[in-house]
Scaffold this motif. Structure first.
Motif, PDB file in Angstrom:
ATOM      1  N   CYS A 290       0.978  -0.918  -0.262  1.00 47.63           N
ATOM      2  CA  CYS A 290      -0.097   0.010   0.005  1.00 47.63           C
ATOM      3  C   CYS A 290       0.894   0.952   0.348  1.00 47.63           C
ATOM      4  CB  CYS A 290      -1.008   0.012   1.700  1.00 47.63           C
ATOM      5  SG  CYS A 290      -1.984  -1.494   1.117  1.00 47.63           S
ATOM      6  N   PHE A 291       2.229   0.813  -0.021  1.00 50.00           N
ATOM      7  CA  PHE A 291       3.261   2.730   0.184  1.00 50.00           C
ATOM      8  C   PHE A 291       3.872   2.761  -1.273  1.00 50.00           C
ATOM      9  CE2 PHE A 291       3.195   1.146   4.009  1.00 50.00           C
ATOM     10  CZ  PHE A 291       3.437   2.181   5.133  1.00 50.00           C
ATOM     11  N   ILE A 292       3.586   1.376  -1.758  1.00 45.19           N
ATOM     12  CA  ILE A 292       3.702   1.502  -3.187  1.00 45.19           C
ATOM     13  C   ILE A 292       3.118   3.123  -4.113  1.00 45.19           C
ATOM     14  CG2 ILE A 292       4.171   0.630  -5.826  1.00 45.19           C
ATOM     15  CD1 ILE A 292       4.702  -1.655  -4.488  1.00 45.19           C
ATOM     16  N   ILE A 355     -16.014   5.507   4.203  1.00 45.09           N
ATOM     17  CA  ILE A 355     -16.455   5.209   2.620  1.00 45.09           C
ATOM     18  C   ILE A 355     -15.978   3.405   2.853  1.00 45.09           C
ATOM     19  CG2 ILE A 355     -15.945   4.518  -0.193  1.00 45.09           C
ATOM     20  CD1 ILE A 355     -15.628   7.008  -0.557  1.00 45.09           C
ATOM     21  N   GLU A 356     -16.688   2.499   1.964  1.00 45.45           N
ATOM     22  CA  GLU A 356     -16.420   1.160   2.572  1.00 45.45           C
ATOM     23  C   GLU A 356     -15.565  -0.385   1.422  1.00 45.45           C
ATOM     24  OE1 GLU A 356     -17.117  -0.438   5.505  1.00 45.45           O
ATOM     25  OE2 GLU A 356     -17.424   0.988   7.115  1.00 45.45           O
ATOM     26  N   GLY A 357     -15.023  -0.462   1.586  1.00 50.00           N
ATOM     27  CA  GLY A 357     -15.095  -2.122   0.645  1.00 50.00           C
ATOM     28  C   GLY A 357     -14.312  -1.413  -0.391  1.00 50.00           C
ATOM     29  N   ARG A 358     -14.134  -1.784  -1.259  1.00 51.06           N
ATOM     30  CA  ARG A 358     -12.544  -2.062  -3.303  1.00 51.06           C
ATOM     31  C   ARG A 358     -12.758  -0.824  -3.048  1.00 51.06           C
ATOM     32  NH1 ARG A 358     -13.502  -6.312  -7.149  1.00 51.06           N
ATOM     33  NH2 ARG A 358     -13.026  -7.400  -5.520  1.00 51.06           N
ATOM     34  N   LEU A 359     -13.705   0.321  -3.017  1.00 50.94           N
ATOM     35  CA  LEU A 359     -14.282   1.586  -3.636  1.00 50.94           C
ATOM     36  C   LEU A 359     -12.925   2.430  -2.895  1.00 50.94           C
ATOM     37  CD1 LEU A 359     -14.988   3.787  -5.234  1.00 50.94           C
ATOM     38  CD2 LEU A 359     -16.172   4.562  -3.983  1.00 50.94           C
ATOM     39  N   GLY A 360     -13.305   2.589  -1.205  1.00 48.51           N
ATOM     40  CA  GLY A 360     -12.375   2.534  -0.146  1.00 48.51           C
ATOM     41  C   GLY A 360     -11.222   3.089  -0.900  1.00 48.51           C
ATOM     42  N   ILE A 361     -10.791   0.769  -0.835  1.00 47.28           N
ATOM     43  CA  ILE A 361      -9.248   0.844  -0.498  1.00 47.28           C
ATOM     44  C   ILE A 361      -8.973   1.844  -2.033  1.00 47.28           C
ATOM     45  CG2 ILE A 361      -6.953  -0.638  -0.861  1.00 47.28           C
ATOM     46  CD1 ILE A 361      -9.283  -2.664   0.741  1.00 47.28           C
ATOM     47  N   VAL A 362      -9.176   2.521  -3.135  1.00 50.38           N
ATOM     48  CA  VAL A 362      -8.783   2.342  -4.701  1.00 50.38           C
ATOM     49  C   VAL A 362      -8.711   3.672  -3.862  1.00 50.38           C
ATOM     50  CG1 VAL A 362      -9.109   2.939  -6.806  1.00 50.38           C
ATOM     51  CG2 VAL A 362      -9.898   0.619  -6.130  1.00 50.38           C
ATOM     52  N   LEU A 363      -9.577   4.615  -3.446  1.00 52.70           N
ATOM     53  CA  LEU A 363      -9.587   5.706  -3.274  1.00 52.70           C
ATOM     54  C   LEU A 363      -8.415   6.258  -2.826  1.00 52.70           C
ATOM     55  CD1 LEU A 363     -13.539   7.295  -2.865  1.00 52.70           C
ATOM     56  CD2 LEU A 363     -11.816   6.782  -5.072  1.00 52.70           C
ATOM     57  N   LEU A 365      -5.268   4.974  -2.109  1.00 48.18           N
ATOM     58  CA  LEU A 365      -4.237   4.600  -2.549  1.00 48.18           C
ATOM     59  C   LEU A 365      -4.535   5.741  -3.841  1.00 48.18           C
ATOM     60  CD1 LEU A 365      -4.551   0.144  -3.990  1.00 48.18           C
ATOM     61  CD2 LEU A 365      -2.847   1.881  -1.369  1.00 48.18           C
ATOM     62  N   VAL A 366      -4.906   6.158  -4.230  1.00 50.21           N
ATOM     63  CA  VAL A 366      -5.099   7.389  -5.599  1.00 50.21           C
ATOM     64  C   VAL A 366      -4.216   8.623  -4.645  1.00 50.21           C
ATOM     65  CG1 VAL A 366      -6.461   8.987  -6.688  1.00 50.21           C
ATOM     66  CG2 VAL A 366      -6.513   6.575  -6.718  1.00 50.21           C
ATOM     67  N   CYS A 367      -5.370   8.609  -3.233  1.00 51.03           N
ATOM     68  CA  CYS A 367      -5.048  10.069  -1.984  1.00 51.03           C
ATOM     69  C   CYS A 367      -3.012  10.023  -1.886  1.00 51.03           C
ATOM     70  CB  CYS A 367      -5.858  10.018  -1.201  1.00 51.03           C
ATOM     71  SG  CYS A 367      -7.109  10.356  -0.973  1.00 51.03           S
ATOM     72  N   LEU A 368      -2.707   8.773  -1.912  1.00 53.57           N
ATOM     73  CA  LEU A 368      -1.298   8.142  -1.483  1.00 53.57           C
ATOM     74  C   LEU A 368      -0.705   8.948  -2.201  1.00 53.57           C
ATOM     75  CD1 LEU A 368      -1.412   4.836   0.791  1.00 53.57           C
ATOM     76  CD2 LEU A 368      -0.922   7.039   1.571  1.00 53.57           C
ATOM     77  N   PHE A 369      -1.095   8.257  -3.802  1.00 51.92           N
ATOM     78  CA  PHE A 369      -0.357   9.126  -4.983  1.00 51.92           C
ATOM     79  C   PHE A 369      -0.062  10.035  -5.257  1.00 51.92           C
ATOM     80  CE2 PHE A 369      -0.705  10.288  -9.384  1.00 51.92           C
ATOM     81  CZ  PHE A 369       0.823   9.953 -10.180  1.00 51.92           C
TER      82      PHE A 369
END
Length: 467
Positions: A290-292, A355-363, A365-369
């Motif tokens: 998740c750090f990538i 925000i729950e689920g896969r959408l939350g994880i994807v968003l 990761l976008v914020c981290l980028f």
């Protein structure tokens, strides 16, 4: 009287001085310069691997040493603080004895510290050897930027420093994944053994392939010998370069850089307790992965920011008829400082909490980028700016800024996990976003009034002939 557009570097009128100014940067061929940048970039990877590979292992280390995540995370804060003090030491001595001896000594300390961390049996031993390890790695950024200033002239320096910072920030992408994989499939001890091996290899590479890059006659030891003295050990005051923070330009940008960099720690240090808890991720390797996105953002942001800051200098120089105003390098920072950094950390907190689920994880990761990209859009031009205005003390000014910035980050990062656990990730991140916006205001004030500030207090600013 100076205005806010007062030039630091005028148009040179002395042909001899201009020829000498150009010649000092022709000592190394373009190919040799690339080799030098590659070596100092690899050495600069080590601090980020030391810090980044440790964070995903915090839960496992806490379990192994019968402690808690909050206590083990103090090792991160202590490392940042040690890095702040160590960079002052190494930068001061690199100005006196040269860059190469400092790299050799610091890498040796790093190897010893890594051996100790790998064999730590309790929390006090862990923290003690982390201090030695961090002290050894703390030469990476400040002395590395000093090397860049030694071999590249003003209008090439932003691009070169961006490549340097982008290369070393590859560690931000790879280290957490490497640390997470080692911790999950083997042991966190293994990663520390690998760090020792990497440090030892870099020690040999530096010994055999890195030349001294300091300008001829510029080192303190050169001046001592020229005055009739013999080469000897000289005690220096590492805290002396902190006097550079008297300059409003430097201290305001150091504060802005600290607030921006702190968002990185607010997002990454508690990752196992934010994304991990919210989305039920317990695998250290996945947490490390998740750090990538943040690391990739760092990797892309630094070269882009360095190149763009060079273009800003050249463009505004033409507008002023050939006069250099160093604050022009900072004019593009608003994209990172006012938009990418604060908005990404704010949205990450909201997404993680609501925000729950896969959408939350994807968003997330976008914020981290976006945050990784934005942080480097700010820090890379600030680093090049400081080398521009204090070229003869480039390592020292970078050390002073790193120490000041590190003090703020070490205190701030030590409160992140307790804050997340007490008031929630959304409120914690909102506080960090507000601090980042304050940082942008500080940057704007330097762009607007930097010339007046330099005229108010001159701490030995560079001229065209020594830049």
């Amino acid at each position: 009287m100076a205005s806010e557009n007062s030039p630091l570097f005028g148009t040179p009128t002395d042909d001899t001085g201009e020829i000498q100014h150009e010649a000092v940067y022709l000592r190394f061929s373009p190919t040799r310069k690339k080799v030098i940048v590659a070596i100092v970039s690899l050495a600069g990877l080590i601090p980020l691997f030391v810090s980044g590979s440790f964070i995903p292992s915090i839960p496992q280390i806490a379990l192994d040493l019968d402690s808690t995540g909050a206590i083990i995370s103090l090792a991160v804060s202590v490392s940042v603080l040690t890095n702040s003090i160590g960079t002052l030491f190494w930068a001061t001595y690199s100005g006196f004895y040269g860059r190469r001896p400092v790299y050799l000594c610091s890498l040796f300390c790093m190897c010893l510290g890594s051996t100790g961390v790998a064999s730590a049996r309790n929390v006090p031993e862990l923290i003690a050897f982390r201090v030695l390890q961090a002290f050894g790695t703390s030469s990476g950024l400040s002395v590395g930027m000093g090397v860049i200033g030694d071999i590249y002239k003003l209008e090439e320096r932003g691009t070169a420093s961006g490549i340097f910072l982008g290369s070393i920030l590859l560690g931000a992408a790879l280290a957490p994944l490497a640390g997470g994989v080692a911790a999950h499939y083997y042991s966190w001890h293994l990663m520390q053994a690998i760090l020792f091996a990497f440090g030892f290899v870099m020690l040999l590479v530096t010994l055999f392939f890195l030349p001294e890059t300091s300008h001829p006659g510029a080192r303190g030891i050169d001046k001592l010998i020229e005055a009739g003295g013999k080469p000897r050990w000289v005690w220096l005051n590492p805290l002396e370069c902190l006097a550079l923070l008297r300059s409003p330009n430097i201290v305001l940008l150091a504060s802005a850089g600290a607030f921006v960099l702190l968002t990185d720690y607010v997002l990454l240090v508690p990752l196992a307790y934010t994304i991990g808890v919210k989305y039920n991720i317990t695998n250290e390797a996945i947490i490390g992965a998740c750090f990538i996105p943040a690391g990739v953002g760092n990797l892309l942001g630094a070269p882009i920011a360095g190149w763009f800051s060079d273009r800003q200098l050249i463009k505004w120089r033409k507008r002023r008829g050939g006069e250099w105003v160093p604050e022009d390098r900072l004019r593009g920072l608003w994209v990172g400082a006012a938009l990418c950094v604060p908005i990404s950390v704010l949205l990450f907190g909201f997404v993680t909490e609501y925000i729950e689920g896969r959408l939350g994880i994807v968003l997330d990761l976008v914020c981290l980028f976006i945050n990784g990209l934005g942080v480097d859009l700010v820090l890379a031009p600030i680093s090049a700016y400081n080398v521009d205005i204090l070229h003869s003390r480039s390592a020292e000014v970078m050390a002073a800024m790193t120490a000041y910035r590190g003090l703020i980050v070490s205190v701030g990062s030590s409160t992140v996990i307790p804050l997340v656990q007490s008031i929630g990730v959304a409120r914690t991140n909102a506080i960090s976003a507000v601090a980042a916006w304050v940082g942008y205001i500080l940057i704007w004030s330097v762009i607007k009034y930097g010339g007046t500030m330099r005229a108010y207090l001159d701490v030995g600013f560079s001229t065209v002939h020594n830049n």
